[in-house]
Design an enzyme around this catalytic site. Sequence first.
Site, PDB file in Angstrom:
ATOM      1  N   LYS A  22      93.652  14.062  11.962  1.00  0.00           N
ATOM      2  CA  LYS A  22      94.103  15.172  12.813  1.00  0.00           C
ATOM      3  C   LYS A  22      92.928  16.022  13.296  1.00  0.00           C
ATOM      4  CE  LYS A  22      95.668  19.318  11.075  1.00  0.00           C
ATOM      5  NZ  LYS A  22      95.108  20.500  11.703  1.00  0.00           N
ATOM      6  N   ASN A  23      92.049  16.413  12.376  1.00  0.00           N
ATOM      7  CA  ASN A  23      91.023  17.378  12.768  1.00  0.00           C
ATOM      8  C   ASN A  23      89.908  16.751  13.603  1.00  0.00           C
ATOM      9  OD1 ASN A  23      92.513  19.438  11.744  1.00  0.00           O
ATOM     10  ND2 ASN A  23      91.430  19.534   9.777  1.00  0.00           N
ATOM     11  N   CYS A 117      97.847  27.828  12.006  1.00  0.00           N
ATOM     12  CA  CYS A 117      98.311  28.069  10.636  1.00  0.00           C
ATOM     13  C   CYS A 117      98.139  29.516  10.231  1.00  0.00           C
ATOM     14  CB  CYS A 117      97.559  27.164   9.673  1.00  0.00           C
ATOM     15  SG  CYS A 117      98.528  25.723   9.275  1.00  0.00           S
ATOM     16  N   ARG A 122      91.184  34.455  10.628  1.00  0.00           N
ATOM     17  CA  ARG A 122      90.399  33.261  10.939  1.00  0.00           C
ATOM     18  C   ARG A 122      89.436  33.595  12.071  1.00  0.00           C
ATOM     19  NH1 ARG A 122      94.012  27.931  10.548  1.00  0.00           N
ATOM     20  NH2 ARG A 122      91.915  27.069  10.671  1.00  0.00           N
ATOM     21  N   ASP A 305      91.822  21.946   2.250  1.00  0.00           N
ATOM     22  CA  ASP A 305      93.074  21.433   2.817  1.00  0.00           C
ATOM     23  C   ASP A 305      93.855  20.564   1.824  1.00  0.00           C
ATOM     24  OD1 ASP A 305      92.485  22.773   5.116  1.00  0.00           O
ATOM     25  OD2 ASP A 305      91.768  21.036   6.215  1.00  0.00           O
ATOM     26  N   ARG A 397     103.161  19.561  12.323  1.00  0.00           N
ATOM     27  CA  ARG A 397     101.921  19.734  13.084  1.00  0.00           C
ATOM     28  C   ARG A 397     100.871  18.720  12.667  1.00  0.00           C
ATOM     29  NH1 ARG A 397      99.140  24.940  12.039  1.00  0.00           N
ATOM     30  NH2 ARG A 397      97.579  23.526  12.855  1.00  0.00           N
TER      31      ARG A 397
HETATM   32  C1  EPZ Z   1      88.877  23.602  10.087  1.00  0.00           C
HETATM   33  O1  EPZ Z   1      89.220  24.920  10.465  1.00  0.00           O
HETATM   34  C2  EPZ Z   1      90.164  22.860   9.904  1.00  0.00           C
HETATM   35  N1  EPZ Z   1      90.888  22.893  11.154  1.00  0.00           N
HETATM   36  C3  EPZ Z   1      90.975  23.484   8.785  1.00  0.00           C
HETATM   37  O2  EPZ Z   1      92.083  22.636   8.549  1.00  0.00           O
HETATM   38  C4  EPZ Z   1      90.140  23.540   7.502  1.00  0.00           C
HETATM   39  O3  EPZ Z   1      90.832  24.267   6.522  1.00  0.00           O
HETATM   40  C5  EPZ Z   1      88.797  24.209   7.769  1.00  0.00           C
HETATM   41  O4  EPZ Z   1      88.128  23.581   8.883  1.00  0.00           O
HETATM   42  C6  EPZ Z   1      87.849  24.140   6.580  1.00  0.00           C
HETATM   43  O5  EPZ Z   1      87.612  22.786   6.249  1.00  0.00           O
HETATM   44  C7  EPZ Z   1      90.546  22.094  12.137  1.00  0.00           C
HETATM   45  O6  EPZ Z   1      89.612  21.298  12.049  1.00  0.00           O
HETATM   46  C8  EPZ Z   1      91.347  22.165  13.367  1.00  0.00           C
HETATM   47  P1  EPZ Z   1      85.958  26.822   9.529  1.00  0.00           P
HETATM   48  P2  EPZ Z   1      88.123  25.888  11.074  1.00  0.00           P
HETATM   49  O7  EPZ Z   1      85.420  27.366  10.794  1.00  0.00           O
HETATM   50  O8  EPZ Z   1      87.127  25.077  11.816  1.00  0.00           O
HETATM   51  C9  EPZ Z   1      84.744  31.289   8.178  1.00  0.00           C
HETATM   52  C10 EPZ Z   1      94.299  22.024   8.317  1.00  0.00           C
HETATM   53  O9  EPZ Z   1      95.135  22.317   7.433  1.00  0.00           O
HETATM   54  N2  EPZ Z   1      84.379  31.456   9.601  1.00  0.00           N
HETATM   55  O10 EPZ Z   1      85.235  25.676   8.889  1.00  0.00           O
HETATM   56  O11 EPZ Z   1      88.811  26.969  11.807  1.00  0.00           O
HETATM   57  C11 EPZ Z   1      86.251  31.190   8.011  1.00  0.00           C
HETATM   58  O12 EPZ Z   1      86.842  32.462   7.896  1.00  0.00           O
HETATM   59  C12 EPZ Z   1      93.395  23.102   8.854  1.00  0.00           C
HETATM   60  O13 EPZ Z   1      94.175  20.911   8.805  1.00  0.00           O
HETATM   61  C13 EPZ Z   1      83.750  32.615   9.995  1.00  0.00           C
HETATM   62  O14 EPZ Z   1      83.510  33.541   9.214  1.00  0.00           O
HETATM   63  O15 EPZ Z   1      87.480  26.438   9.744  1.00  0.00           O
HETATM   64  C14 EPZ Z   1      86.357  30.369   6.740  1.00  0.00           C
HETATM   65  O16 EPZ Z   1      86.217  31.237   5.638  1.00  0.00           O
HETATM   66  C15 EPZ Z   1      93.720  24.445   8.317  1.00  0.00           C
HETATM   67  N3  EPZ Z   1      83.399  32.739  11.314  1.00  0.00           N
HETATM   68  C16 EPZ Z   1      85.141  29.446   6.794  1.00  0.00           C
HETATM   69  O17 EPZ Z   1      84.249  30.047   7.728  1.00  0.00           O
HETATM   70  C17 EPZ Z   1      83.606  31.758  12.222  1.00  0.00           C
HETATM   71  O18 EPZ Z   1      83.257  31.918  13.396  1.00  0.00           O
HETATM   72  C18 EPZ Z   1      85.403  28.012   7.226  1.00  0.00           C
HETATM   73  O19 EPZ Z   1      86.093  28.002   8.486  1.00  0.00           O
HETATM   74  C19 EPZ Z   1      84.256  30.575  11.797  1.00  0.00           C
HETATM   75  C20 EPZ Z   1      84.616  30.458  10.478  1.00  0.00           C
END
Ligand code: EPZ
Length: 418
Positions: A22-23, A117, A122, A305, A397
């Site tokens: 998916k991702n 989600c 986020r 996840d 989803r």
């Molecule tokens: C991806 O989300 C996945 N989604 C999420 O999967 C997954 O939980 C996550 O990565 C972590 O592996 C998709 O790929 C579509 P991040 P993403 O940016 O990219 C902080 C699922 O269930 N952060 O890696 O949005 C954030 O708050 C979904 O399939 C910032 O501070 O996650 C978090 O603590 C849910 N500033 C950490 O980084 C930013 O600009 C990791 O977030 C971006 C992120």
Amino acid sequence: MEELIVNGGKRLEGEVFVSGAKNAAVAMIPAAILANDVCVIENLPYIDDVISLADTLNEMGVKCDFLDPHTLRIDSRNLNNFCATYEAVKKIRASYYLLGALLGRYKQAEVAFPGGCNFGTRPIDQHIKGFTALGAEVVVEHGMIKARADKLVGTQIYLDVVSVGATINIMLAAVLAEGTTTIENAAKEPHVVDTANFLNSMGANIKGAGTDVIRIVGVKKLSGTNYMIIPDQIEAGTYMIAGAITRGDVTVHNLIPKHMESVSAKLLEMGVELEEGDDYIRVKAKDRLKAVNIKTLPYPGFPTDLQPQMSALLSIAEGTSIITESVWENRFQYIDELKRLGADIKVEGRVAVIKGVKKLSGAQVSATDLRAGAGLVLAALAAEGKTTINNLQYIDRGYEAIEKKLNAMGAEIIRVKK
Ligand code: EPZ
């Protein structure tokens, strides 16, 4: 509205085949618009997030056709719109990838703040930091993120947090920029690597994906491609845990064992038997499993996840387990639902203390997000009696035909209209 009714307590036995990631899919579909051409993406999971993204692109003048449920043809030669509205993107968190892709191709993008989600704040500050470093001006007004640049020029970008989304989005914006972009402290998830491979198959020049330094040498243009997505690491892990939680004998096919190392290590520590082949893992559990401690981390650490699915498993293990969630600050909302099934769990901030109980018992529960929903399905498989799970829109989803895949191994799950 639909709900799942699970008649729990059945031992799962048999085989399950993992769908495409998916991702990776939700990154590649927007990435396809970087070429003024036709891309065909194969092995897509047939899930609501993919369908919603295809619909969003259609509204922007891109022609998205499913050649079959798992193959999408994306013709972006008539893309005529830099704007993805709230209506179009509210369901999908990953709509933020449209920003990087539109900015990369047109130096201009307007995308509504992403939905998706529900587990706390986020932020996307690191995405914006990356676009700005490449020379874009980014403003947020009226719920829209607006980015614009005269030209994008490669530079060095250090991410303050390891972010999957920011790493991929910066790649999307940088592939057609002038000169070289370096992303430091980049995310190393399999879907980051797969997206880089997809872009390279379109003619991009990206090196280092899968390490924490990614180097992108800008090219003049990208062309269409045919590409097959990797298997979904999280779906695979969910079915491995399904085998363990029902003390079953389940072979999960079409996975990449290397991607599963952190999960396999924890299952082995709990007492699960694993047999690994080139593209499958067989999971066997007979006796009650042992408690373990887990800390979620970016890849190759234990994936956030799979945290709810693992909580479900640990809730019936022998002893006390501690889960520390270090990626998302508020990803334990579903614990109250798990407690309805009889789990004994205390949450303090980012830590959940799980005292294993001998058995769970069926109840009515609600999915609070996608992976929480999967965790509840797994808990329901192990629970005695009937569990009703609602809010299926979250599960749909990200999981293709979850009840069909589980029923083929002996689960008893029906989907009913409310
Ligand atoms: C991806 O989300 C996945 N989604 C999420 O999967 C997954 O939980 C996550 O990565 C972590 O592996 C998709 O790929 C579509 P991040 P993403 O940016 O990219 C902080 C699922 O269930 N952060 O890696 O949005 C954030 O708050 C979904 O399939 C910032 O501070 O996650 C978090 O603590 C849910 N500033 C950490 O980084 C930013 O600009 C990791 O977030 C971006 C992120």
